[in-house]
Write an enzyme that holds these catalytic residues in place. Structure first.
Site, PDB file in Angstrom:
ATOM      1  N   GLY A 284      31.070   9.173 -26.293  1.00  0.00           N
ATOM      2  CA  GLY A 284      32.281   8.497 -25.228  1.00  0.00           C
ATOM      3  C   GLY A 284      31.958   9.093 -23.773  1.00  0.00           C
ATOM      4  O   GLY A 284      31.627  10.420 -23.672  1.00  0.00           O
ATOM      5  N   GLY A 325      35.156  15.072 -32.022  1.00  0.00           N
ATOM      6  CA  GLY A 325      35.492  14.646 -30.776  1.00  0.00           C
ATOM      7  C   GLY A 325      35.274  13.399 -30.517  1.00  0.00           C
ATOM      8  O   GLY A 325      36.066  12.557 -31.024  1.00  0.00           O
ATOM      9  N   ASP A 326      34.423  13.093 -29.434  1.00  0.00           N
ATOM     10  CA  ASP A 326      34.225  11.838 -29.087  1.00  0.00           C
ATOM     11  C   ASP A 326      32.952  11.515 -29.570  1.00  0.00           C
ATOM     12  O   ASP A 326      32.292  10.535 -28.894  1.00  0.00           O
ATOM     13  CB  ASP A 326      34.362  11.509 -27.348  1.00  0.00           C
ATOM     14  CG  ASP A 326      33.302  12.294 -26.880  1.00  0.00           C
ATOM     15  OD1 ASP A 326      32.851  13.262 -27.408  1.00  0.00           O
ATOM     16  OD2 ASP A 326      33.320  12.135 -25.538  1.00  0.00           O
ATOM     17  N   GLU A 327      32.214  12.177 -30.667  1.00  0.00           N
ATOM     18  CA  GLU A 327      31.084  11.572 -30.887  1.00  0.00           C
ATOM     19  C   GLU A 327      31.266  10.600 -32.352  1.00  0.00           C
ATOM     20  O   GLU A 327      31.961  10.831 -33.215  1.00  0.00           O
ATOM     21  CB  GLU A 327      30.282  12.875 -31.334  1.00  0.00           C
ATOM     22  CG  GLU A 327      29.442  13.524 -30.423  1.00  0.00           C
ATOM     23  CD  GLU A 327      28.733  14.534 -30.967  1.00  0.00           C
ATOM     24  OE1 GLU A 327      28.019  14.435 -31.866  1.00  0.00           O
ATOM     25  OE2 GLU A 327      28.918  15.713 -30.471  1.00  0.00           O
TER      26      GLU A 327
END
Lengths: 409, 175
Positions: A284, A325-327
């Protein structure tokens, strides 16, 4: 230790018990009939001999009186021909027979005939010859045991036939009983075996025709039902636990562990079949800033929205996973290649262009930086592929502005 | 009409030929004893209308084998007395009339005299048994046989055991 194969079967036990019981019954009945028959036959045979002796004595008396051996012989001849008589001898005052008629009998030669003869006629039957109240001689009648021997032979044969019938009847009876006892037990055993080996918890034992066995069957089936229920609960719990272990609770997407598992499987198959597949890494853009500005609830909403949008447009065999996370990562299952990557990238970009509604009412647009690796072009193994995709993503990230793109109302 | 061979007639064979009847063998020289035994035996199988304690034997004619007739008591099973009777004398006080050889007319008269009385008649030498006696002896050197005159027996008041007839008959027809 005695194995189950060394133990006798129900049918064998039933057969054995039946055979013994019937054998004893047949033996008792047969012996009774035989012995009674022997006794009656012996009495009748002896009475017959006595009657013949008396008749001979009566008819031979004048011949003795007139000392006429020919007449005596003629008098006893017809009597000696009667069945059950082996011979008749007439004795006068001297020790030598006055007249005699001996019939040769074949039965006397056989052992049964000999046994019967020594049992029933050990000695000849004698009757005195009288004339006017004076004893003038004696008639001796030798018995012929042929009839008794025939009876003994028939009795033995009959006994044998009875034994044979007993064996057959016992076998039939055992078979019938086996159908009523052993078959339901075997059915239960088969169900138990299927449950133990094949985990076939839905199997049930069929009805039995004997009360005790049917009760056993009821309890057995009830136990099976409990076992089945317990087994299903275990399976559900296991499935839930397994899902928890392999999925991201927030987005519901598979987690890194499951993705790696899938990757290994896909890589294996691609190697075997010589096909290609692609792996996309997505990160992200400016996610940290959204967390900081709108709070973690907003961050979570964005992650959920990303997850949902990534899932869209993928085939059932493709996997979208949240790595942490945003992965995120997307596995485009074989067959797929550079074109599939390009198509997926465009699709994702199109999806992400739409704003995401936050819990606070705000709307943000979050972009995703992608990195891709295509097997076997970009790497032969998992580590190489991951490294390539990661590297490509990082390279792409460096070229992008690190601030967020946001649209506000 | 005297049917002396009524029983012999039913067996095959010529009635003219000598037909062997009851055949008693004895040692040579004991003919008289054999005759006595046979006479006693016949008496033992004969039933008189009146039971009697003693067998009264009357001998008439020139009998050759009547010397030991008193021995008949043994086979007859009762005491026996022997009395000589002149030819033509009335057979009073006789239970058994033993007829020795005599002229046929004399013999016939003697036998006629027994009619209507309980007297057993035995002829010593009438091989064909046509003289009217109930029993006829046939004495040879080593054997003694007798025949039966069924007509005479059936006409008399005596009853003869059929077994005796059988001995005579069967022996006559057997061999």
């Amino acid at each position: 230790m005695a194995g189950p194969t060394q133990l006798p079967s129900v049918r064998q036990v039933l057969s054995r018990v039946h055979f013994r019981v019937t054998l004893v019954a047949v033996a008792i009945a047969g012996l009774t009939v035989m012995l009674t028959g022997f006794a009656a036959l012996g009495i009748y045979a002896r009475q017959n001999l006595e009657l013949i002796a008396q008749t001979a004595s009566y008819s031979v008396a004048p011949a003795l009186v007139f000392e006429d051996p020919d007449a005596a012989r003629l008098a006893i001849e017809p009597l000696a021909e009667s069945p059950g008589v082996a011979g008749i001898a007439v004795f006068g005052p001297s020790a030598r027979p006055f007249a005699a008629r001996i019939k040769s009998t074949p039965a006397a030669g056989s052992s049964i005939g000999w046994v019967a003869k020594s049992l029933f006629f050990p000695r000849p039957v004698a009757a005195p010859v009288t004339q006017g109240g004076r004893v003038i001689g004696e008639v001796r009648v030798e018995g012929d045991a042929a009839i008794v021997a025939g009876y003994i032979r028939a009795g033995l044969l009959g006994g044998l036939a009875c034994l044979l019938l007993t064996a057959i009847a016992t076998s039939l009876l055992a078979r019938r009983l086996q159908e009523e006892i052993a078959v339901p037990l075997q059915a239960m055993a088969a169900v138990a075996h299927a449950v133990r080996v094949g985990r076939a918890f839905d199997r049930r034992a069929p009805r039995a025709s004997i009360r005790e066995i049917d009760t056993l069957r009821d309890d057995f089936n009830a136990l099976l039902a409990e076992l089945e229920e317990w087994h299903h609960r275990m399976r559900d719990e296991n499935a839930a636990l397994s899902h928890q272990a392999t999925h991201d609770p927030l987005t519901g997407l598979p987690n890194r562990a499951l993705l790696e598992q899938e990757l290994s499987a896909v890589l294996e198959r691609a190697r075997r079949e010589g096909t290609s597949f692609a792996l996309l890494y997505a990160d992200g853009d400016g996610f940290k800033a959204i967390n900081d500005e709108y709070g973690h609830a907003a961050g979570d909403a964005v992650l959920v929205a990303i997850g949902r949008r990534l899932r869209k447009g993928l085939r059932a065999s493709d996997v979208a996973a949240r790595l942490g996370g945003d992965e995120f990562a997307i596995l485009l299952a074989a067959p797929s290649g550079a074109e599939a990557v390009a198509r997926a990238s465009e699709g994702i970009a199109l999806q992400m262009a739409a704003p995401i509604a936050l819990p606070g009412g705000e709307q943000v647009v979050v972009g995703l930086t992608l990195g891709a690796a295509v097997y076997p072009r970009d790497g032969e193994d998992l580590a190489a592929l991951v490294h390539h995709a990661d590297l490509e993503m990082l390279t792409a990230k460096q070229g992008r502005p690190q601030h967020r793109k946001e649209g506000r109302k | 009409m005297l049917l002396a061979l009524a029983l012999s007639a039913i067996v095959p064979g010529s009635p003219e030929a000598p037909i062997p009847a009851s055949d008693t063998r004895f040692a040579p020289g004991t003919e008289d004893s054999a005759v006595a035994r046979t006479v006693g035996g016949i008496a033992s199988y004969t039933r008189w209308p009146e039971p009697m304690a003693t067998l009264r034997i009357c001998v008439s004619g020139a009998a050759r084998h009547a010397d030991r007739l008193s021995e008949a008591a043994r086979t007859a099973g009762r005491p026996a007395t022997v009395r000589r009777l002149g030819i033509g004398a009335a057979p009073t006080g006789c239970d058994l009339l033993y007829l020795g050889p005599m002229r046929p007319a004399e013999s016939l008269g003697m036998i006629r005299a027994t009619h209507g009385r309980a007297i057993l008649s035995i002829a010593e030498s009438d091989p064909a048994c046509r003289g009217g006696a109930m029993f006829c002896l046939a004495v040879s050197a080593a054997s003694l046989s007798f025949r039966i005159n069924i007509d005479a027996i059936s006409r008399s008041t005596l009853r003869v055991d059929p077994r005796v007839q059988r001995v005579a008959t069967l022996a006559g027809g057997g061999n």
